[in-house]
Design an enzyme around this catalytic site. Structure first.
Site, PDB file in Angstrom:
ATOM      1  N   GLU A   1       1.710  -0.513  -4.984  1.00  0.00           N
ATOM      2  CA  GLU A   1       0.842   0.605  -5.346  1.00  0.00           C
ATOM      3  C   GLU A   1       1.765   1.819  -5.433  1.00  0.00           C
ATOM      4  O   GLU A   1       2.080   2.452  -4.427  1.00  0.00           O
ATOM      5  CB  GLU A   1      -0.241   0.831  -4.287  1.00  0.00           C
ATOM      6  CG  GLU A   1      -1.244   1.884  -4.729  1.00  0.00           C
ATOM      7  CD  GLU A   1      -2.058   2.501  -3.593  1.00  0.00           C
ATOM      8  OE1 GLU A   1      -3.145   3.018  -3.864  1.00  0.00           O
ATOM      9  OE2 GLU A   1      -1.598   2.511  -2.426  1.00  0.00           O
TER      10      GLU A   1
ATOM     11  N   ASP B   1       0.823  -1.200   0.000  1.00  0.00           N
ATOM     12  CA  ASP B   1       0.000   0.000   0.000  1.00  0.00           C
ATOM     13  C   ASP B   1       0.866   1.261   0.000  1.00  0.00           C
ATOM     14  O   ASP B   1       1.862   1.327   0.740  1.00  0.00           O
ATOM     15  CB  ASP B   1      -0.883  -0.033   1.270  1.00  0.00           C
ATOM     16  CG  ASP B   1      -1.975   1.017   1.263  1.00  0.00           C
ATOM     17  OD1 ASP B   1      -2.828   0.976   0.365  1.00  0.00           O
ATOM     18  OD2 ASP B   1      -1.970   1.883   2.166  1.00  0.00           O
TER      19      ASP B   1
HETATM   20  C1  NOJ Z   1      -4.577   2.899  -0.805  1.00  0.00           C
HETATM   21  C2  NOJ Z   1      -5.722   1.973  -0.514  1.00  0.00           C
HETATM   22  O1  NOJ Z   1      -6.009   1.242  -1.669  1.00  0.00           O
HETATM   23  C3  NOJ Z   1      -6.861   2.859  -0.053  1.00  0.00           C
HETATM   24  O2  NOJ Z   1      -8.074   2.160   0.011  1.00  0.00           O
HETATM   25  C4  NOJ Z   1      -6.488   3.461   1.264  1.00  0.00           C
HETATM   26  O3  NOJ Z   1      -7.482   4.374   1.683  1.00  0.00           O
HETATM   27  C5  NOJ Z   1      -5.146   4.210   1.179  1.00  0.00           C
HETATM   28  N1  NOJ Z   1      -4.147   3.498   0.431  1.00  0.00           N
HETATM   29  C6  NOJ Z   1      -4.582   4.419   2.559  1.00  0.00           C
HETATM   30  O4  NOJ Z   1      -4.157   3.206   3.084  1.00  0.00           O
END
Ligand code: NOJ
Length: 545
Positions: free
Chosen positions: A272, A213
């Site tokens: 990500e 993440d």
């Molecule tokens: C990316 C995640 O996919 C999202 O759902 C989340 O709110 C943020 N990162 C913070 O963790």
């Protein structure tokens, strides 16, 4: 296929893998509390296997106050009772492997929950303590302003007072997301050691990979300087170069890669990394992550020139850094493609075409649950919205997270829950049954059948060497709005993105997202995979800038 047979498969399996993203709280509810869980997922694993995907990425299910639907983790190595137990998780892993499915989990290393014991200890220990050094605590200015001008991604300042009103503890803590999600201080080596333990815990259980993440934001600019402008837009990451893509973060992924490679078979890292293609590709250098989502592509609208331009940039990045892009059109954070591509009948056709297009591209691909059912965004009533981004920033991601419809009949939340269950955690719309798995199964032209057919063909083409994961891509746009991608020297992908039918390029059509009538034309909003007859010529291209 047994788990060991699965693991005996070739190295580098992930390079062309298709992974199905499961958002557990909306997939299937086994215990009747209106929230999806492990029991529901376990029961429906065969459905996922029947799609022909290679694995599953599960968004967070670890203990969490659920302020950000699990992205606020209070214990990284356990299971939230909302979803089940660790024994059930082990069973899930074993069953998935037996079905030939790998399991990827989400790891959230940028921030935790404010209820995480180490943050609680930091709050209790007070200014200057080693406990506080695990996070970003800093004193504000004398006039009561926070330590710097950084904005939270969810809206408002990225700082909260830890002990509002205290005269002795005047510190603030940093949270790039909600105040309940304090950021870890990755400049403290203890944080890196802690997360290595987290990785080893899950890899040791047999988990096949991790989705990381906000992977690019772990390190903030040293000294936490002001952003060049205090941009108030609700996008604290991209408008602020001081909070992401710092060079030091790459050392984290080199270390994680060593950890992942120390298992047999090696475990996989997918990031990500929400950056421009040339910057994002640096995270997939050979000794870092295996994959990073092609974010520049994830959010595109229906625009041939934009697809070709981004495709060309991604290709340049691939050539420079080696790893092919990882394709996705949807996830739980963005508008579903049916809606994003215009909604209605055209949005429906375009979303199918988009999916056929990305499944024909070289590299890995991710399908978000419900994308195989052509689900659109749901206009969730304001009173039912729970996304923290809605409360702080006026943007709600709930519409892409509504519990899946399994049956045409509305009973039991369209088959999402067992009989007698509580209402689903987000309300489903009245048309949901017409998009259900049951409805798709009964229609040979449904998106569900299209996806399973595309995945079957993809597997065959890979086995025959007609698709190779590292095929080069050359993108063009024809004046009639036909987007073309020459994949290697045998395949041409074509997507009709204009308003009229387009003459079909030469070759044999292997797959089409909609029927071709008459056969020599591609109707608007249709994608095809074409086996080229040599050579590709006579096409009137203009190159993407
Ligand atoms: C990316 C995640 O996919 C999202 O759902 C989340 O709110 C943020 N990162 C913070 O963790």
């Amino acid at each position: 296929m047994s788990g060991s047979a699965l693991h005996a498969q070739r190295d580098g399996w992930w390079q062309d893998a298709v992974i199905y993203q499961v958002y557990p709280r909306s997939f299937a509810d086994g215990d009747g509390d209106g929230v999806g869980d492990f029991a529901g997922l376990l029961d429906r694993l065969p459905y996922i296997a029947s799609l022909g995907v290679d694995g599953i990425w599960m968004t967070p299910f670890q203990p969490s106050p659920q302020v950000d639907q699990g992205y606020d983790v209070s214990d990284y190595c356990a299971v939230d009772p909302l979803f089940g137990t660790m024994d059930q998780f082990d069973q899930l892993l074993e069953s998935a492997h037996a079905l030939g499915l790998r399991i990827f989990l989400d790891v959230v290393p940028n921030h935790c929950s404010s209820e995480h014991p180490l943050f609680q200890a930091a709050v209790a220990a007070g200014p200057g303590s080693p406990e506080r050094a695990m996070f970003h605590f800093a004193a504000g200015s004398d006039d009561g302003a926070p330590p710097n001008n950084w904005q939270s991604v969810f809206g408002g300042t990225a700082w909260s007072r830890v002990n509002p009103g205290s005269e002795t503890d005047r510190e603030w803590y940093l949270h790039l997301f909600s105040p309940e999600q304090p950021d870890w201080n990755w400049r403290n080596p203890a944080v890196g050691n802690y997360f290595e333990g987290v990785l080893r815990f899950w890899f040791g259980k047999g988990v096949d990979g991790l989705r990381i993440d906000v992977a690019h934001a772990l390190f903030k600019a040293d000294g936490l300087p002001d952003a060049p402008t205090a941009d108030p837009v609700v996008d604290g990451l991209r408008s602020n170069p001081k909070v992401s893509d710092q060079e030091e973060v790459h050392e984290v992924y080199r270390r994680w890669r060593r950890v992942a490679d120390s298992y047999s078979p090696g475990r996989v890292l997918v990031g990500e990394v929400n950056l421009a293609p040339d910057r994002a590709a640096r995270y997939t250098r050979p000794d870092e992550m295996h994959q990073a989502f092609a974010f520049a592509f994830v959010k595109l609208g229906w625009d041939a020139a934009a697809w070709a331009a981004v495709g060309t940039e991604l290709e340049a990045a691939r050539k420079e850094h080696g790893a092919p892009p990882t394709w996705a059109l949807e996830n739980h954070d963005i508008s579903r493609s049916v809606t994003r591509f215009g909604g209605g009948d055209r949005g429906f056709l375009r979303a199918r075409a988009g999916l056929v297009a990305i499944l024909g591209l070289p590299g890995g691909a991710y399908i978000y649950q419900g994308q195989e059912l052509s689900l659109p965004d749901v206009d969730v009533p304001v009173h039912a919205r729970v996304d923290p981004m809605w409360a702080r920033g006026g943007v709600s991601r709930d519409g892409a997270r509504v519990p899946l419809p399994w049956t045409t009949a509305p009973e039991n939340a369209y088959g999402f829950s067992p009989p007698g269950a509580a209402e689903p955690w987000l309300p489903q719309p009245a048309f949901w049954g017409s998009r259900s798995v049951e409805a798709h199964r009964g229609d040979p032209h449904s998106t569900l059948h299209l996806v399973t057919g595309a995945l079957r063909l993809r597997t065959e083409l890979l086995a025959e060497g007609i698709f190779a994961p590292d095929d080069a891509c050359s993108w063009h746009v024809r004046e009639d709005g036909l987007l073309l991608c020459e994949r290697g020297d045998q395949i041409l992908l074509a997507v009709a993105m204009g308003d009229g039918p387009c003459p079909l390029p030469d070759g044999n059509v292997l797959l089409s997202s909609s029927p071709l009538t008459p056969e020599e034309f591609l109707p608007p909003d249709t994608a095809v995979w074409i086996r080229r007859r040599p050579p590709l010529s006579g096409l009137d291209f203009y190159d993407a800038e």
